[in-house]
Design a protein around this motif. Structure first.
Motif, PDB file in Angstrom:
ATOM      1  N   LYS A  76      43.416  52.627  47.335  1.00  0.00           N
ATOM      2  CA  LYS A  76      43.827  52.244  45.979  1.00  0.00           C
ATOM      3  C   LYS A  76      43.640  50.744  45.795  1.00  0.00           C
ATOM      4  O   LYS A  76      43.758  49.956  46.741  1.00  0.00           O
ATOM      5  CB  LYS A  76      45.281  52.628  45.723  1.00  0.00           C
ATOM      6  CG  LYS A  76      46.275  51.888  46.609  1.00  0.00           C
ATOM      7  CD  LYS A  76      47.698  52.345  46.334  1.00  0.00           C
ATOM      8  CE  LYS A  76      48.694  51.571  47.215  1.00  0.00           C
ATOM      9  NZ  LYS A  76      50.086  52.041  46.996  1.00  0.00           N
ATOM     10  N   ILE A  77      43.306  50.358  44.573  1.00  0.00           N
ATOM     11  CA  ILE A  77      43.188  48.943  44.237  1.00  0.00           C
ATOM     12  C   ILE A  77      44.589  48.367  44.089  1.00  0.00           C
ATOM     13  O   ILE A  77      45.422  48.927  43.362  1.00  0.00           O
ATOM     14  CB  ILE A  77      42.382  48.748  42.939  1.00  0.00           C
ATOM     15  CG1 ILE A  77      40.952  49.254  43.125  1.00  0.00           C
ATOM     16  CG2 ILE A  77      42.387  47.277  42.520  1.00  0.00           C
ATOM     17  CD1 ILE A  77      40.136  49.238  41.855  1.00  0.00           C
ATOM     18  N   THR A  78      44.860  47.287  44.774  1.00  0.00           N
ATOM     19  CA  THR A  78      46.193  46.684  44.711  1.00  0.00           C
ATOM     20  C   THR A  78      46.214  45.413  43.886  1.00  0.00           C
ATOM     21  O   THR A  78      47.286  44.979  43.453  1.00  0.00           O
ATOM     22  CB  THR A  78      46.708  46.366  46.122  1.00  0.00           C
ATOM     23  OG1 THR A  78      45.782  45.490  46.791  1.00  0.00           O
ATOM     24  CG2 THR A  78      46.873  47.644  46.937  1.00  0.00           C
ATOM     25  N   SER A  79      45.031  44.809  43.644  1.00  0.00           N
ATOM     26  CA  SER A  79      45.015  43.575  42.856  1.00  0.00           C
ATOM     27  C   SER A  79      43.579  43.213  42.475  1.00  0.00           C
ATOM     28  O   SER A  79      42.625  43.534  43.192  1.00  0.00           O
ATOM     29  CB  SER A  79      45.647  42.419  43.633  1.00  0.00           C
ATOM     30  OG  SER A  79      45.677  41.233  42.853  1.00  0.00           O
ATOM     31  N   HIS A  80      43.455  42.566  41.327  1.00  0.00           N
ATOM     32  CA  HIS A  80      42.187  41.938  40.916  1.00  0.00           C
ATOM     33  C   HIS A  80      42.580  40.627  40.256  1.00  0.00           C
ATOM     34  O   HIS A  80      43.268  40.615  39.235  1.00  0.00           O
ATOM     35  CB  HIS A  80      41.415  42.837  39.942  1.00  0.00           C
ATOM     36  CG  HIS A  80      40.119  42.230  39.472  1.00  0.00           C
ATOM     37  ND1 HIS A  80      39.095  41.926  40.338  1.00  0.00           N
ATOM     38  CD2 HIS A  80      39.711  41.853  38.226  1.00  0.00           C
ATOM     39  CE1 HIS A  80      38.093  41.401  39.650  1.00  0.00           C
ATOM     40  NE2 HIS A  80      38.441  41.353  38.362  1.00  0.00           N
ATOM     41  N   HIS A  81      42.176  39.507  40.862  1.00  0.00           N
ATOM     42  CA  HIS A  81      42.651  38.221  40.370  1.00  0.00           C
ATOM     43  C   HIS A  81      41.724  37.099  40.805  1.00  0.00           C
ATOM     44  O   HIS A  81      40.737  37.316  41.502  1.00  0.00           O
ATOM     45  CB  HIS A  81      44.075  37.940  40.883  1.00  0.00           C
ATOM     46  CG  HIS A  81      44.183  37.922  42.378  1.00  0.00           C
ATOM     47  ND1 HIS A  81      44.342  39.059  43.120  1.00  0.00           N
ATOM     48  CD2 HIS A  81      44.139  36.909  43.272  1.00  0.00           C
ATOM     49  CE1 HIS A  81      44.397  38.758  44.409  1.00  0.00           C
ATOM     50  NE2 HIS A  81      44.270  37.452  44.528  1.00  0.00           N
ATOM     51  N   TRP A  82      42.069  35.909  40.378  1.00  0.00           N
ATOM     52  CA  TRP A  82      41.363  34.694  40.790  1.00  0.00           C
ATOM     53  C   TRP A  82      42.283  33.927  41.738  1.00  0.00           C
ATOM     54  O   TRP A  82      43.489  33.881  41.537  1.00  0.00           O
ATOM     55  CB  TRP A  82      41.038  33.829  39.577  1.00  0.00           C
ATOM     56  CG  TRP A  82      40.279  32.558  39.914  1.00  0.00           C
ATOM     57  CD1 TRP A  82      38.927  32.401  39.907  1.00  0.00           C
ATOM     58  CD2 TRP A  82      40.831  31.293  40.268  1.00  0.00           C
ATOM     59  NE1 TRP A  82      38.585  31.114  40.260  1.00  0.00           N
ATOM     60  CE2 TRP A  82      39.753  30.408  40.484  1.00  0.00           C
ATOM     61  CE3 TRP A  82      42.132  30.823  40.435  1.00  0.00           C
ATOM     62  CZ2 TRP A  82      39.932  29.083  40.861  1.00  0.00           C
ATOM     63  CZ3 TRP A  82      42.308  29.494  40.808  1.00  0.00           C
ATOM     64  CH2 TRP A  82      41.216  28.644  41.011  1.00  0.00           C
ATOM     65  N   ARG A  83      41.686  33.353  42.781  1.00  0.00           N
ATOM     66  CA  ARG A  83      42.468  32.507  43.678  1.00  0.00           C
ATOM     67  C   ARG A  83      41.642  31.298  44.096  1.00  0.00           C
ATOM     68  O   ARG A  83      40.401  31.350  44.127  1.00  0.00           O
ATOM     69  CB  ARG A  83      42.958  33.280  44.903  1.00  0.00           C
ATOM     70  CG  ARG A  83      41.883  33.710  45.870  1.00  0.00           C
ATOM     71  CD  ARG A  83      42.457  34.284  47.162  1.00  0.00           C
ATOM     72  NE  ARG A  83      43.150  35.541  46.972  1.00  0.00           N
ATOM     73  CZ  ARG A  83      43.258  36.480  47.922  1.00  0.00           C
ATOM     74  NH1 ARG A  83      42.712  36.279  49.113  1.00  0.00           N
ATOM     75  NH2 ARG A  83      43.906  37.599  47.694  1.00  0.00           N
ATOM     76  N   ALA A  84      42.333  30.228  44.426  1.00  0.00           N
ATOM     77  CA  ALA A  84      41.668  28.972  44.766  1.00  0.00           C
ATOM     78  C   ALA A  84      41.029  29.006  46.151  1.00  0.00           C
ATOM     79  O   ALA A  84      40.047  28.317  46.411  1.00  0.00           O
ATOM     80  CB  ALA A  84      42.650  27.807  44.673  1.00  0.00           C
ATOM     81  N   LYS A  85      41.599  29.802  47.060  1.00  0.00           N
ATOM     82  CA  LYS A  85      41.047  29.915  48.412  1.00  0.00           C
ATOM     83  C   LYS A  85      41.183  31.344  48.897  1.00  0.00           C
ATOM     84  O   LYS A  85      42.005  32.117  48.376  1.00  0.00           O
ATOM     85  CB  LYS A  85      41.752  28.958  49.370  1.00  0.00           C
ATOM     86  CG  LYS A  85      43.262  29.162  49.454  1.00  0.00           C
ATOM     87  CD  LYS A  85      43.881  28.131  50.391  1.00  0.00           C
ATOM     88  CE  LYS A  85      45.393  28.354  50.508  1.00  0.00           C
ATOM     89  NZ  LYS A  85      46.022  27.383  51.431  1.00  0.00           N
ATOM     90  N   ILE A  86      40.393  31.689  49.899  1.00  0.00           N
ATOM     91  CA  ILE A  86      40.378  33.063  50.383  1.00  0.00           C
ATOM     92  C   ILE A  86      41.618  33.383  51.193  1.00  0.00           C
ATOM     93  O   ILE A  86      42.168  34.472  51.115  1.00  0.00           O
ATOM     94  CB  ILE A  86      39.102  33.306  51.217  1.00  0.00           C
ATOM     95  CG1 ILE A  86      37.865  33.174  50.313  1.00  0.00           C
ATOM     96  CG2 ILE A  86      39.130  34.679  51.869  1.00  0.00           C
ATOM     97  CD1 ILE A  86      36.555  33.198  51.061  1.00  0.00           C
ATOM     98  N   GLU A  87      42.075  32.396  52.000  1.00  0.00           N
ATOM     99  CA  GLU A  87      43.228  32.636  52.860  1.00  0.00           C
ATOM    100  C   GLU A  87      44.479  32.908  52.036  1.00  0.00           C
ATOM    101  O   GLU A  87      44.665  32.364  50.954  1.00  0.00           O
ATOM    102  CB  GLU A  87      43.477  31.432  53.770  1.00  0.00           C
ATOM    103  CG  GLU A  87      42.366  31.170  54.771  1.00  0.00           C
ATOM    104  CD  GLU A  87      41.191  30.421  54.163  1.00  0.00           C
ATOM    105  OE1 GLU A  87      41.307  30.000  52.995  1.00  0.00           O
ATOM    106  OE2 GLU A  87      40.170  30.284  54.840  1.00  0.00           O
TER     107      GLU A  87
END
Length: 457
Positions: free
Chosen positions: A421-432
């Motif tokens: 299941k997809i738990t999130s779709h978003h933008w983030r500044a870094k991968i960690e």
């Protein structure tokens, strides 16, 4: 007291120490506290006796210049109280008894966790005998590697300063009292290290007797967790590898070979970076904890040995091992079928992240999450979060802030691979992300769709 009486008394004390294992749910902490107290008290008593003896000798020398010979004499007096033989003798009984109890508590912990009654065999008892002798040796050897150097330097300073014996007598008690405190901190660290390593070696015996094939490293995750323990957390270690490490260490200890013992069981700095080192590439001295001084990490029995795709991928994620291209293709193929678990979930995420990603409708936002999984220009990462395997699909994306400024970062779709299941779709500044107990590891995923077409053709 006769030899027979002494033997009986020691046997009673050992039995009492072992009883703590059965009686106390926090057996390890209780035994560690006893060991630390015994070592610290023995050191303090010996230092007080040594300082008093050295002061008496100084007064007996009478007035005059403090010489190099005077310094050597004082060092001999101090060594009589806190030297290798004296310290070993003072700590002998509690160290032997508590080594025995700590080793057994490690094995008992495994037995309680697995429901197996742990019965030691001859190899376990032989290892325990070597460990008792070895722990005493390191304690006595501490005079050479720690205490003697500190005291000799202090006396050298007195000599080079040109002090008189009267001036030295006035400063000696104060200065060496401070030295005694520094030494006590050393003994506290040594007690912690001795207790942790002894317990883990007992756990190795417990795993073998319980028929456990693999263990998992479990760090105590909080604000005090060291970098190396975060990087070791979750790794799955074969019990035979732990046994090899233990046996190599004990063999070196039996020969009093300190360099070999250090090589067999590496003590890293807390900031050591093993984040990109797969478990299969760890050096021979890095298997079971402790991994550094004051280490709180332990091992537990690991039963997740299934052969399903999820089981294999999960173990690879824990071990920081990149998957092969074929496995990654299967991961992507499975994730392509992932969907949001509920309309309310996607609605909440859209309200929070849709605007930043430039998605004008909930349907557009939901489709973008699926499309990111399929794109050929994204990277694939695997991580573990609360024991669940997560695949994260990532591509670079620049967003425009409300102020009109742009900011570089990443568009991300996260998928729970267990429930798909997809738990999130978003933008983030870094991968960690700090939420992952095992940090995201990049997989050979870019361009995989083109490769899969060729492979399956």
């Amino acid at each position: 007291m006769t030899i027979a009486q002494q033997a009986l008394q020691s046997a009673v004390r050992r039995r009492m120490a072992r009883a703590v294992v059965i009686r106390d749910a926090k057996a390890y902490e209780a035994l560690y506290g006893q060991l630390q107290g015994a070592m610290s008290n023995a050191w303090s008593d010996a230092m007080r006796e040594g300082i008093a003896g050295a002061l008496d000798r100084l007064r007996d020398l009478g007035p005059g210049k403090f010489t190099d010979q005077d310094g050597k004499m004082i060092l001999r007096v101090l060594e009589g109280s806190v030297g290798a033989e004296a310290i070993s003798a003072a700590m002998r009984e509690p160290v032997i008894n508590l080594t025995d109890a700590l080793y057994r508590v490690g094995a008992e912990e495994v037995g309680k966790a697995t429901g197996v009654s742990i019965a030691f065999m001859r190899p376990d008892l032989d290892a325990l005998d070597i460990l008792k002798s070895g722990n005493l040796y390191w304690i006595g050897n501490s005079w050479n590697v720690n205490t003697q150097n500190l005291m000799a330097q202090a006396l050298e300073d007195y000599f080079t300063e040109g002090m008189t014996r009267e001036e030295l007598t006035a400063r000696f008690a104060k200065d060496f009292g401070t030295l005694a405190e520094r030494g006590q901190r050393y003994w506290e660290i040594l007690a912690d290290h001795t207790a942790t390593k002894t317990r883990e070696m007992g756990r190795v015996s417990g795993y073998e007797r319980a028929g456990i094939a693999r263990v998992q490293v479990r760090a105590h995750l909080d604000e005090r967790t060291t970098r190396i323990c975060r990087h070791m957390h979750g790794r799955i270690i074969d019990v035979p590898r732990l046994r090899e490490q233990r046996d190599e260490y004990l063999e070196a200890v039996s020969r009093r070979n300190e360099p070999a013992a250090k090589a067999a069981w590496t003590m890293h700095g807390g900031d050591a970076d093993l984040s990109n080192t797969p478990t299969s590439k760890l050096d021979r001295g890095t298997a079971g904890p402790p991994y550094h001084f004051r280490c709180r990490t332990i091992t537990v029995a690991y039963f997740g040995s299934g052969d399903s795709d999820i089981d294999r991928w999960t173990r690879a994620a824990y071990d920081r091992e990149p998957l092969g291209r074929k496995d990654i293709g299967t991961v992507i193929d499975r994730a392509k079928g992932a969907r949001w678990p509920h309309t309310k979930v996607v609605r909440g995420h859209y309200r929070k992240h849709g605007g930043r990603l430039g998605r004008n409708t909930q349907a557009d936002y939901s489709q973008a999450a699926v499309d990111l999984i399929r794109r050929g220009d994204r990277d694939v990462y695997l991580s573990m979060r609360q024991g669940v395997l997560n695949a994260t699909f990532v591509r670079a994306k620049t967003i425009t802030l409300a102020s009109g400024k742009t900011r570089q970062g990443f568009e991300v779709t996260a998928v729970d691979m267990t429930e798909n299941k997809i738990t999130s779709h978003h933008w983030r500044a870094k991968i960690e992300t700090t939420g992952d107990e095992v940090p995201a590891q990049k997989q050979p995923g870019r361009g995989i769709m083109k490769w899969l077409t060729q492979y399956w053709a």
